[in-house]
Design an enzyme around this catalytic site. Structure first.
Site, PDB file in Angstrom:
ATOM      1  N   LYS A  66       4.457   5.522   0.861  1.00 43.09           N
ATOM      2  CA  LYS A  66       4.492   5.433   2.432  1.00 43.09           C
ATOM      3  C   LYS A  66       4.412   6.674   3.243  1.00 43.09           C
ATOM      4  O   LYS A  66       3.603   6.835   4.050  1.00 43.09           O
ATOM      5  CB  LYS A  66       5.489   4.427   2.802  1.00 43.09           C
ATOM      6  CG  LYS A  66       5.520   2.971   2.248  1.00 43.09           C
ATOM      7  CD  LYS A  66       6.751   1.916   2.434  1.00 43.09           C
ATOM      8  CE  LYS A  66       6.701   0.893   1.911  1.00 43.09           C
ATOM      9  NZ  LYS A  66       7.746   0.111   1.653  1.00 43.09           N
ATOM     10  N   GLN A 110      13.822   0.567   3.027  1.00 43.68           N
ATOM     11  CA  GLN A 110      13.198  -0.024   1.744  1.00 43.68           C
ATOM     12  C   GLN A 110      14.309  -1.042   1.094  1.00 43.68           C
ATOM     13  O   GLN A 110      15.588  -0.669   0.927  1.00 43.68           O
ATOM     14  CB  GLN A 110      12.915   0.970   0.873  1.00 43.68           C
ATOM     15  CG  GLN A 110      12.219   0.732  -0.268  1.00 43.68           C
ATOM     16  CD  GLN A 110      10.876  -0.030  -0.034  1.00 43.68           C
ATOM     17  OE1 GLN A 110      10.204   0.711   0.970  1.00 43.68           O
ATOM     18  NE2 GLN A 110      10.277  -0.686  -1.070  1.00 43.68           N
ATOM     19  N   ASP A 133       8.329  -3.552   9.647  1.00 40.95           N
ATOM     20  CA  ASP A 133       8.415  -4.575   8.744  1.00 40.95           C
ATOM     21  C   ASP A 133       8.263  -5.993   9.130  1.00 40.95           C
ATOM     22  O   ASP A 133       7.813  -6.880   8.453  1.00 40.95           O
ATOM     23  CB  ASP A 133       9.785  -4.541   7.858  1.00 40.95           C
ATOM     24  CG  ASP A 133       9.634  -3.639   6.497  1.00 40.95           C
ATOM     25  OD1 ASP A 133       8.633  -3.647   5.836  1.00 40.95           O
ATOM     26  OD2 ASP A 133      10.220  -3.147   6.106  1.00 40.95           O
TER      27      ASP A 133
HETATM   28  N1  GUN Z   1      10.505  -3.997  -0.860  1.00 38.21           N
HETATM   29  C1  GUN Z   1       9.556  -4.803  -1.326  1.00 38.21           C
HETATM   30  N2  GUN Z   1       8.541  -5.044  -0.461  1.00 38.21           N
HETATM   31  C2  GUN Z   1       9.122  -4.467   0.863  1.00 38.21           C
HETATM   32  C3  GUN Z   1       8.800  -4.383   2.268  1.00 38.21           C
HETATM   33  O1  GUN Z   1       7.510  -4.938   2.353  1.00 38.21           O
HETATM   34  N3  GUN Z   1       9.350  -3.825   3.101  1.00 38.21           N
HETATM   35  C4  GUN Z   1      10.659  -3.265   2.661  1.00 38.21           C
HETATM   36  N4  GUN Z   1      11.279  -2.714   3.625  1.00 38.21           N
HETATM   37  N5  GUN Z   1      10.915  -3.185   1.396  1.00 38.21           N
HETATM   38  C5  GUN Z   1      10.418  -3.747   0.575  1.00 38.21           C
END
Ligand code: GUN
Length: 310
Positions: A66, A110, A133
């Site tokens: 990311k 995350q 998100d």
């Molecule tokens: N963990 C697995 N998928 C995601 C996501 O799309 N966003 C976040 N913040 N954590 C994750």
């Protein structure tokens, strides 16, 4: 003759495969161009803060990807790597600082978080305008009401791929396998908003195979390796595989597989996303798209003094 049928078979398989990696690359290219013109217009570089608590290896890989892709599209990235002993109070204090920081347009924490931290409390602490998100209850509510807001990245990536492949989705029968807050529920909402007839299946659903076989669009997000086979698929259906599972064969060799048995499904489906190279890259590309959208929205509300409700 054999040669010809082999190349025909390859061609046929290629037309079935939905190349999320290539689509995501194009999307990131578009975002990069739009970021450049946004910076030229406003003088503000969009910024994304990514917070990781603990040292889960898969999460570390996702966070690095990311951050790297943010830089590549011209978004400033701010990485916050916190030890697994971090308290909920400390994490909430960091989020308050990020909410107040004007150089930060998007905040991503995350998941999963260590067990001693309340995930809902953390998500609810994020400014909904910076919730790239789309997990904050305000954004969840907006999606369910069909109002504009931040849409979760994986479901958004699924929708973009489906619309690219199938055009208008109106009237199509969509079956979503899985009811997680991150994927299953929001993709169901998005497909409903796109005028699909939506069924959500889960671990207690009956007649799973028969239900799946009715689907024009089958989205699978359960985290069970290769649980969907040819018997679940209506001939010609479009199948999106959101699962990413690391499995080991008898020789101890590890590989990534989805929730769909790719080879079995390829014999029936009209379109199918591979793992890796399908939905995964779309999730990160949509995060970039959401961060730019957040920056635009925030610059608009700060210029106009808007953001008030009437
Ligand atoms: N963990 C697995 N998928 C995601 C996501 O799309 N966003 C976040 N913040 N954590 C994750």
């Amino acid at each position: 003759m054999n040669q010809l049928s082999a190349s025909q078979a390859i061609e046929e398989t290629c037309s079935i495969v939905i190349d999320g990696k290539a689509f995501a690359k194009r999307l990131r290219g578009e975002v990069a161009e739009e970021v450049a013109s946004f910076v030229a217009d406003t003088g503000h570089q969009p910024g994304l803060a990514v917070v990781l608590v603990g040292s889960d290896p898969a999460s570390q890989v996702y966070v690095r990807t990311k951050m790297r892709q943010a830089e590549e599209v011209g978004i400033a990235s701010f990485q916050h790597l916190l030890g697994s002993e971090t308290t909920e109070t400390q994490l909430l204090s960091l989020i308050t600082l990020l909410n107040e920081d004007d150089s930060v347009d998007g905040i991503l924490v995350q998941l999963p978080l260590p067990e001693h931290i309340n995930e809902s409390a953390v998500i609810e602490a994020i400014d909904p305008a910076k919730d790239v998100d789309g997990f904050h209850p305000i954004n969840v509510g907006r999606l369910s009401a069909g109002e504009p807001g931040m849409v979760p990245c994986t479901p958004l990536g699924c929708l973009l791929l489906l619309q690219d492949r199938l055009g208008d989705l109106s009237g199509m029968k969509a079956v979503v396998v899985g009811r997680s807050n991150i994927v299953g529920k929001p993709i169901g909402q998005l497909l409903l908003n796109a005028n699909c007839t939506v069924t959500t299946l889960h671990s207690r659903s009956r007649d799973m195979v028969a239900e799946c076989r009715r689907a024009d669009i089958l989205v699978v997000a359960v985290g069970l390796p290769e649980m969907i086979g040819a018997e679940h698929i209506k001939p010609g259906a479009t199948v999106l595989d959101v699962g990413i599972n690391r499995i080991e064969n008898a020789k101890g060799e590890k590989r990534l597989v989805g929730d769909v048995d790719f080879d079995a499904a390829a014999s029936k489906a009209g379109g199918l996303t591979p793992v890796p190279g399908g939905i995964g890259p779309m999730t990160v590309a949509c995060l970039m798209r959401n961060t730019l959208a957040a920056a635009r929205q925030r610059s608009h509300t700060s210029v106009t003094g808007g953001g008030k409700t009437s």
